[in-house]
Design a protein around this motif. Structure first.
Motif, PDB file in Angstrom:
ATOM      1  N   ASN A  13       0.842  -1.200   0.000  1.00 51.52           N
ATOM      2  CA  ASN A  13       0.000   0.000   0.000  1.00 51.52           C
ATOM      3  C   ASN A  13       0.878   1.251   0.000  1.00 51.52           C
ATOM      4  OD1 ASN A  13      -2.386  -1.490   0.070  1.00 51.52           O
ATOM      5  ND2 ASN A  13      -2.376  -1.588   2.318  1.00 51.52           N
ATOM      6  N   ILE A  14       0.521   2.194  -0.862  1.00 50.63           N
ATOM      7  CA  ILE A  14       1.263   3.447  -0.958  1.00 50.63           C
ATOM      8  C   ILE A  14       0.636   4.460  -0.001  1.00 50.63           C
ATOM      9  CG2 ILE A  14       1.858   5.371  -2.476  1.00 50.63           C
ATOM     10  CD1 ILE A  14       2.014   3.437  -4.785  1.00 50.63           C
ATOM     11  N   LYS A  15       1.438   4.965   0.917  1.00 49.36           N
ATOM     12  CA  LYS A  15       0.982   5.958   1.889  1.00 49.36           C
ATOM     13  C   LYS A  15       1.860   7.198   1.874  1.00 49.36           C
ATOM     14  CE  LYS A  15      -0.970   2.437   4.955  1.00 49.36           C
ATOM     15  NZ  LYS A  15      -0.978   1.868   6.334  1.00 49.36           N
ATOM     16  N   PHE A  16       2.587   7.387   0.781  1.00 46.64           N
ATOM     17  CA  PHE A  16       3.450   8.558   0.643  1.00 46.64           C
ATOM     18  C   PHE A  16       3.049   9.311  -0.620  1.00 46.64           C
ATOM     19  CE2 PHE A  16       5.510   4.717  -0.971  1.00 46.64           C
ATOM     20  CZ  PHE A  16       5.793   5.056  -2.288  1.00 46.64           C
ATOM     21  N   PRO A  17       3.334  10.589  -0.692  1.00 49.07           N
ATOM     22  CA  PRO A  17       2.930  11.395  -1.850  1.00 49.07           C
ATOM     23  C   PRO A  17       3.739  11.036  -3.090  1.00 49.07           C
ATOM     24  CG  PRO A  17       4.245  12.703  -0.347  1.00 49.07           C
ATOM     25  CD  PRO A  17       3.973  11.408   0.353  1.00 49.07           C
ATOM     26  N   PRO A  18       3.310  11.473  -4.266  1.00 53.18           N
ATOM     27  CA  PRO A  18       4.049  11.197  -5.501  1.00 53.18           C
ATOM     28  C   PRO A  18       5.506  11.645  -5.389  1.00 53.18           C
ATOM     29  CG  PRO A  18       1.901  12.088  -6.023  1.00 53.18           C
ATOM     30  CD  PRO A  18       2.041  12.191  -4.532  1.00 53.18           C
ATOM     31  N   THR A  19       6.371  10.877  -6.019  1.00 51.56           N
ATOM     32  CA  THR A  19       7.827  11.107  -5.895  1.00 51.56           C
ATOM     33  C   THR A  19       8.412  11.826  -7.100  1.00 51.56           C
ATOM     34  OG1 THR A  19       8.248   8.916  -6.854  1.00 51.56           O
ATOM     35  CG2 THR A  19       8.072   9.069  -4.438  1.00 51.56           C
ATOM     36  N   TYR A  20       7.587  12.309  -8.031  1.00 54.28           N
ATOM     37  CA  TYR A  20       8.056  12.980  -9.245  1.00 54.28           C
ATOM     38  C   TYR A  20       7.034  14.054  -9.601  1.00 54.28           C
ATOM     39  CZ  TYR A  20       9.140  13.562 -14.226  1.00 54.28           C
ATOM     40  OH  TYR A  20       9.451  14.083 -15.457  1.00 54.28           O
TER      41      TYR A  20
END
Length: 455
Positions: free
Chosen positions: A148-155
């Motif tokens: 599960n992704i719980k961090f903001p976009p990285t680009y």
């Protein structure tokens, strides 16, 4: 890498860029997955120093050359040859695939994406994620999953900027996206999470996050921590159980005894005498009616005897040949083979004349390239074993060649003296220069008396 005999593979890739290049990114995955192979590390200095496999060298071209040609080639390979052979990556028990996969967000603007992020509505953004949509449709990373992704976009970020205010502020204003991902799979085929020998590698993600404080790149790197359970076999218990099966299971024990049984064989003689260049035939009979017999003829030892020793030679005077094979004067054909149940094989044994480059043989001076005139005796070892056994039975055969029996009786003169012609080495003189005529060679009649004098 191998851990407890299980294969764990980690792959880092950079897929095609731009928001509308979804098909190219899928093709990148297919090409690498179906064509990446790993060869054992060679002894070459450059390879060991670099610490890379041939697979790295094979795919360097993907990061250098891009265009219609390479894309068409990858699509052809992925659609055709890949379906015929199981990819090598499919053999891995656990596969971790990470890198700048470059999948973007669909149907959203720059300002809308930043607005969702400000309100922490990441789930709304993830529903527009290209990678999740392609994986759900089965177009890419089949059988793999992501935590599960719980961090903001990285680009994409402005270099030197930290936090959510650092997204692309240039004229292009690229839409933020989760380009940097970690995808993985283990041995699980269903919902079962139990690690066992039929499902030896079970992995779970304990931490999946982005390093938002890094400001040296326009990407924020991601990090993922796994907890991996690997089923392994206790070799001590395995050997003990295997030994119990061999010792106490009657069916297995009987099968092994039958498998290791050496067929009974009979040889036609244990003493062979060769005269002149005559050949002799040795017959080996496999009296067993069920199993094949594998035979091999070896030379165990060899001896040279004179006429006085012909009938009194002892085994102590033999010299062991070891791994030197048959002597030059002895030919054995065939020297090995298989005998079927109840069948007979015939082995031809014969003497082959040869000449030796020795001036002295047993202390007696000989002419250069003289014929070996000694009586010879060897012990042949016929080894027989079963079709599935290393245990052997041996037959010993004494083989002798009597040279003295082929020499004709010499003529005697009226004084019972034996006449022989011998080249006297003392009468042979070498010229001091090439202009001198060659000296005459004299052959004298020499009386060979019954003395100990050498001639």
């Amino acid at each position: 890498m191998r851990i407890f005999r299980r294969i764990l593979c980690v792959i880092n890739c950079h897929f095609a860029a731009h928001g509308d290049a979804v098909a190219r990114r899928n093709a990148d995955f297919e090409y690498v997955y179906h064509n990446l192979t790993f060869s054992p590390m060679t002894a070459g200095v450059n390879t060991v120093a670099a610490g890379v496999s041939s697979a790295v060298q094979k795919f360097k071209i993907l990061n250098v050359r891009r265009g219609p040609d390479i894309e068409a080639e990858k699509e052809i390979l992925a659609a055709g040859a890949a379906s015929e052979v199981l990819p090598e990556l499919a053999e891995a028990d656990m596969l971790i695939w990470f890198g700048d996969l470059n999948y973007r967000l669909d149907d959203i603007s720059y300002d809308e994406a930043k607005n969702y992020m400000a309100r922490k509505h990441l789930d709304t953004l993830l529903r527009k994620d290209q990678l999740r949509g392609e994986m759900k449709a089965g177009h890419v990373f089949q059988g793999m999953r992501e935590a599960n992704i719980k961090f903001p976009p990285t680009y994409k970020f402005d270099r030197g900027q930290v936090g959510l205010q650092g997204y692309d502020s240039s004229e292009k204003k690229r839409v933020p996206a989760w380009c940097d991902r970690v995808i993985f799979r283990d041995n699980r085929n269903g919902t079962s999470t139990q690690c066992k020998l039929t499902c030896p590698v079970v992995a779970s993600v304990t931490w999946y996050d982005a390093c938002m404080d890094v400001k040296d790149s326009d990407h924020k790197p991601v990090r993922c921590m796994f907890s991996v359970d690997i089923a392994c076999v206790d070799e001590r218990i395995r050997r003990r159980e295997f030994g119990d099966i061999l010792c106490f299971n009657k069916e297995t024990k009987a099968l092994l005894e039958e498998y290791n049984r050496i067929p009974d064989t009979v040889v036609s003689t244990n003493n062979i005498v060769l005269q002149d260049s005559d050949s002799s035939v040795l017959r080996i009979t496999n009296t067993c009616k069920r199993n094949k017999a594998i035979f091999e003829v070896l030379c165990g030892s060899e001896a040279f005897v004179n006429s006085a020793q012909r009938y009194g030679i002892s085994i102590r005077s033999y010299s062991v040949r070891g791994c030197f094979g048959f002597p030059r004067w002895l030919q054995v054909r065939p020297a090995s083979g298989v005998i079927g149940p109840g069948e007979i094989v015939e082995i031809s044994v014969y003497h082959e004349d040869f000449y030796i480059e020795e001036e002295y043989v047993d202390g007696t001076p000989q002419n250069w390239w003289c014929e070996d005139e000694r009586d010879k005796v060897v012990i042949l070892l016929v080894s027989v074993r079963g079709n599935g056994s290393n245990a052997i039975k041996q037959h010993q055969i004494r083989l002798s060649h009597d040279y003295t029996s082929r020499v004709q009786s010499p003529c005697k003169d009226e004084n019972n003296k034996i006449q022989t012609n011998t080249l006297q080495r003392a009468n042979f003189q070498l010229s001091n220069c090439s202009s001198n005529p060659a000296p005459d060679l004299h052959f004298d009649n020499v009386m060979n008396r019954d003395t100990n004098q050498d001639i």
